[in-house]
Motif scaffolding. Structure first.
Motif, mmCIF file in Angstrom:
data_model
loop_
_atom_site.group_PDB
_atom_site.id
_atom_site.type_symbol
_atom_site.label_atom_id
_atom_site.label_comp_id
_atom_site.label_asym_id
_atom_site.label_seq_id
_atom_site.Cartn_x
_atom_site.Cartn_y
_atom_site.Cartn_z
ATOM 1 N N LEU A 9 0.832 -1.202 0.000
ATOM 2 C CA LEU A 9 0.000 0.000 0.000
ATOM 3 C C LEU A 9 0.869 1.255 0.000
ATOM 4 C CD1 LEU A 9 -2.889 1.116 0.116
ATOM 5 C CD2 LEU A 9 -2.723 1.022 2.612
ATOM 6 N N ASP A 10 1.937 1.250 0.770
ATOM 7 C CA ASP A 10 2.850 2.394 0.807
ATOM 8 C C ASP A 10 3.480 2.610 -0.572
ATOM 9 O OD1 ASP A 10 4.454 4.468 2.196
ATOM 10 O OD2 ASP A 10 6.106 3.100 1.701
ATOM 11 N N ARG A 11 3.902 1.537 -1.228
ATOM 12 C CA ARG A 11 4.492 1.634 -2.563
ATOM 13 C C ARG A 11 3.488 2.211 -3.562
ATOM 14 N NH1 ARG A 11 4.329 -0.380 -7.281
ATOM 15 N NH2 ARG A 11 2.711 -1.862 -6.762
ATOM 16 N N LEU A 12 2.258 1.729 -3.479
ATOM 17 C CA LEU A 12 1.202 2.187 -4.374
ATOM 18 C C LEU A 12 0.923 3.670 -4.184
ATOM 19 C CD1 LEU A 12 -0.330 -0.435 -5.695
ATOM 20 C CD2 LEU A 12 -2.313 0.749 -4.806
ATOM 21 N N MET A 13 0.791 4.080 -2.930
ATOM 22 C CA MET A 13 0.468 5.476 -2.640
ATOM 23 C C MET A 13 1.624 6.406 -3.017
ATOM 24 S SD MET A 13 -1.710 5.032 0.848
ATOM 25 C CE MET A 13 -2.264 6.728 0.927
ATOM 26 N N THR A 14 2.852 5.939 -2.864
ATOM 27 C CA THR A 14 4.000 6.739 -3.269
ATOM 28 C C THR A 14 3.969 6.973 -4.774
ATOM 29 O OG1 THR A 14 5.328 5.909 -1.433
ATOM 30 C CG2 THR A 14 6.528 6.820 -3.318
ATOM 31 N N ARG A 15 3.675 5.938 -5.532
ATOM 32 C CA ARG A 15 3.586 6.079 -6.989
ATOM 33 C C ARG A 15 2.438 7.007 -7.368
ATOM 34 N NH1 ARG A 15 5.646 7.446 -11.331
ATOM 35 N NH2 ARG A 15 4.611 6.687 -13.182
ATOM 36 N N MET A 16 1.310 6.899 -6.667
ATOM 37 C CA MET A 16 0.167 7.775 -6.962
ATOM 38 C C MET A 16 0.529 9.238 -6.717
ATOM 39 S SD MET A 16 -2.992 5.478 -5.510
ATOM 40 C CE MET A 16 -4.313 6.556 -6.054
ATOM 41 N N ARG A 17 1.246 9.510 -5.634
ATOM 42 C CA ARG A 17 1.674 10.888 -5.358
ATOM 43 C C ARG A 17 2.627 11.386 -6.453
ATOM 44 N NH1 ARG A 17 1.656 8.903 -0.082
ATOM 45 N NH2 ARG A 17 3.879 8.449 -0.161
ATOM 46 N N ALA A 18 3.493 10.521 -6.929
ATOM 47 C CA ALA A 18 4.420 10.909 -7.996
ATOM 48 C C ALA A 18 3.651 11.264 -9.276
ATOM 49 C CB ALA A 18 5.416 9.788 -8.268
ATOM 50 N N ILE A 19 2.662 10.471 -9.595
ATOM 51 C CA ILE A 19 1.851 10.736 -10.788
ATOM 52 C C ILE A 19 1.091 12.044 -10.620
ATOM 53 C CG2 ILE A 19 -0.141 9.952 -12.134
ATOM 54 C CD1 ILE A 19 0.859 7.089 -11.643
ATOM 55 N N GLU A 20 0.510 12.255 -9.437
ATOM 56 C CA GLU A 20 -0.196 13.514 -9.190
ATOM 57 C C GLU A 20 0.737 14.703 -9.383
ATOM 58 O OE1 GLU A 20 -1.641 12.754 -5.238
ATOM 59 O OE2 GLU A 20 -3.665 12.349 -5.965
ATOM 60 N N GLY A 21 1.966 14.573 -8.912
ATOM 61 C CA GLY A 21 2.939 15.645 -9.086
ATOM 62 C C GLY A 21 3.242 15.911 -10.547
ATOM 63 N N GLN A 22 3.388 14.848 -11.328
ATOM 64 C CA GLN A 22 3.653 15.020 -12.762
ATOM 65 C C GLN A 22 2.467 15.676 -13.459
ATOM 66 O OE1 GLN A 22 4.638 10.956 -13.780
ATOM 67 N NE2 GLN A 22 6.820 11.446 -13.867
ATOM 68 N N LEU A 23 1.257 15.266 -13.090
ATOM 69 C CA LEU A 23 0.070 15.866 -13.705
ATOM 70 C C LEU A 23 -0.055 17.340 -13.325
ATOM 71 C CD1 LEU A 23 -2.453 12.918 -13.319
ATOM 72 C CD2 LEU A 23 -1.456 13.784 -15.443
ATOM 73 N N LEU A 24 0.315 17.675 -12.100
ATOM 74 C CA LEU A 24 0.305 19.082 -11.691
ATOM 75 C C LEU A 24 1.322 19.892 -12.495
ATOM 76 C CD1 LEU A 24 -0.149 18.852 -7.824
ATOM 77 C CD2 LEU A 24 -1.742 19.838 -9.481
ATOM 78 N N GLN A 25 2.458 19.278 -12.817
ATOM 79 C CA GLN A 25 3.453 19.956 -13.654
ATOM 80 C C GLN A 25 2.860 20.279 -15.027
ATOM 81 O OE1 GLN A 25 6.678 20.871 -13.028
ATOM 82 N NE2 GLN A 25 6.518 20.265 -10.893
ATOM 83 N N TYR A 26 2.114 19.331 -15.588
ATOM 84 C CA TYR A 26 1.463 19.584 -16.875
ATOM 85 C C TYR A 26 0.450 20.711 -16.740
ATOM 86 C CZ TYR A 26 3.473 15.458 -19.101
ATOM 87 O OH TYR A 26 4.333 14.547 -19.640
ATOM 88 N N GLN A 27 -0.294 20.705 -15.640
ATOM 89 C CA GLN A 27 -1.306 21.727 -15.423
ATOM 90 C C GLN A 27 -0.642 23.102 -15.265
ATOM 91 O OE1 GLN A 27 -3.817 21.075 -12.026
ATOM 92 N NE2 GLN A 27 -5.492 22.211 -12.935
ATOM 93 N N LYS A 28 0.463 23.157 -14.542
ATOM 94 C CA LYS A 28 1.192 24.422 -14.396
ATOM 95 C C LYS A 28 1.676 24.924 -15.747
ATOM 96 C CE LYS A 28 3.243 24.642 -9.817
ATOM 97 N NZ LYS A 28 4.518 24.522 -9.072
ATOM 98 N N ALA A 29 2.214 24.016 -16.544
ATOM 99 C CA ALA A 29 2.697 24.404 -17.884
ATOM 100 C C ALA A 29 1.547 24.923 -18.739
ATOM 101 C CB ALA A 29 3.368 23.219 -18.561
ATOM 102 N N ALA A 30 0.366 24.355 -18.537
ATOM 103 C CA ALA A 30 -0.797 24.756 -19.336
ATOM 104 C C ALA A 30 -1.303 26.137 -18.943
ATOM 105 C CB ALA A 30 -1.910 23.728 -19.174
ATOM 106 N N THR A 31 -1.084 26.547 -17.703
ATOM 107 C CA THR A 31 -1.615 27.832 -17.245
ATOM 108 C C THR A 31 -0.634 28.976 -17.463
ATOM 109 O OG1 THR A 31 -0.843 27.391 -14.996
ATOM 110 C CG2 THR A 31 -3.113 26.775 -15.530
ATOM 111 N N ARG A 32 0.616 28.670 -17.804
ATOM 112 C CA ARG A 32 1.590 29.735 -18.098
ATOM 113 C C ARG A 32 1.311 30.302 -19.485
ATOM 114 N NH1 ARG A 32 6.324 26.016 -16.401
ATOM 115 N NH2 ARG A 32 6.054 26.055 -14.171
ATOM 116 N N HIS A 33 1.397 31.589 -19.576
ATOM 117 C CA HIS A 33 1.143 32.222 -20.889
ATOM 118 C C HIS A 33 2.353 32.935 -21.364
ATOM 119 C CE1 HIS A 33 -3.042 31.165 -20.727
ATOM 120 N NE2 HIS A 33 -3.119 31.665 -19.521
#
Length: 108
Positions: free
Chosen positions: A84-108
């Motif tokens: 469960l710890d391994r799974l949740m760590t990977r999920m947090r990593a993915i969330e971080g990557q998706l947030l990076q995409y979202q940040k890139a999308a909001t920069r003009h």
């Protein structure tokens, strides 16, 4: 495909706008984001199954009738918590990557 809405469009469209490129289904940014969303959904599914197995192990610990069964359930619980710890760590990593995409999308 999971769609997140961003200023009247999808996050993918926002990323394409931020990169000043047209949205193409074969675009590496779009493909990577789609892969991350799918992996996140797969991990959520796995986590639900893991939660059920963990609940079963806890039930066996509380209501076990034999010391051997209780000990086995405790070992199962320990292994499931590590997974469960391994799974949740990977999920947090993915969330971080998706947030990076979202940040890139909001920069003009």
């Amino acid at each position: 495909m999971v769609r997140r809405f961003f200023l009247g469009g999808t996050l993918l469209q926002a990323v394409a706008l931020a990169l000043k490129r047209p949205l193409r289904s074969w675009d590496p940014v779009v493909l990577k984001e789609n892969q991350l969303h799918q992996e996140f959904l797969d991990l959520e599914r796995s986590m639900r199954l893991l939660d059920m197995r963990l609940a079963d192990a806890l039930r066996r610990i509380r209501h076990g009738s034999c010391a051997d069964q209780i000990e086995k359930a405790k070992q199962d619980e320990k292994a499931l918590l590590i997974e469960l710890d391994r799974l949740m760590t990977r999920m947090r990593a993915i969330e971080g990557q998706l947030l990076q995409y979202q940040k890139a999308a909001t920069r003009h």
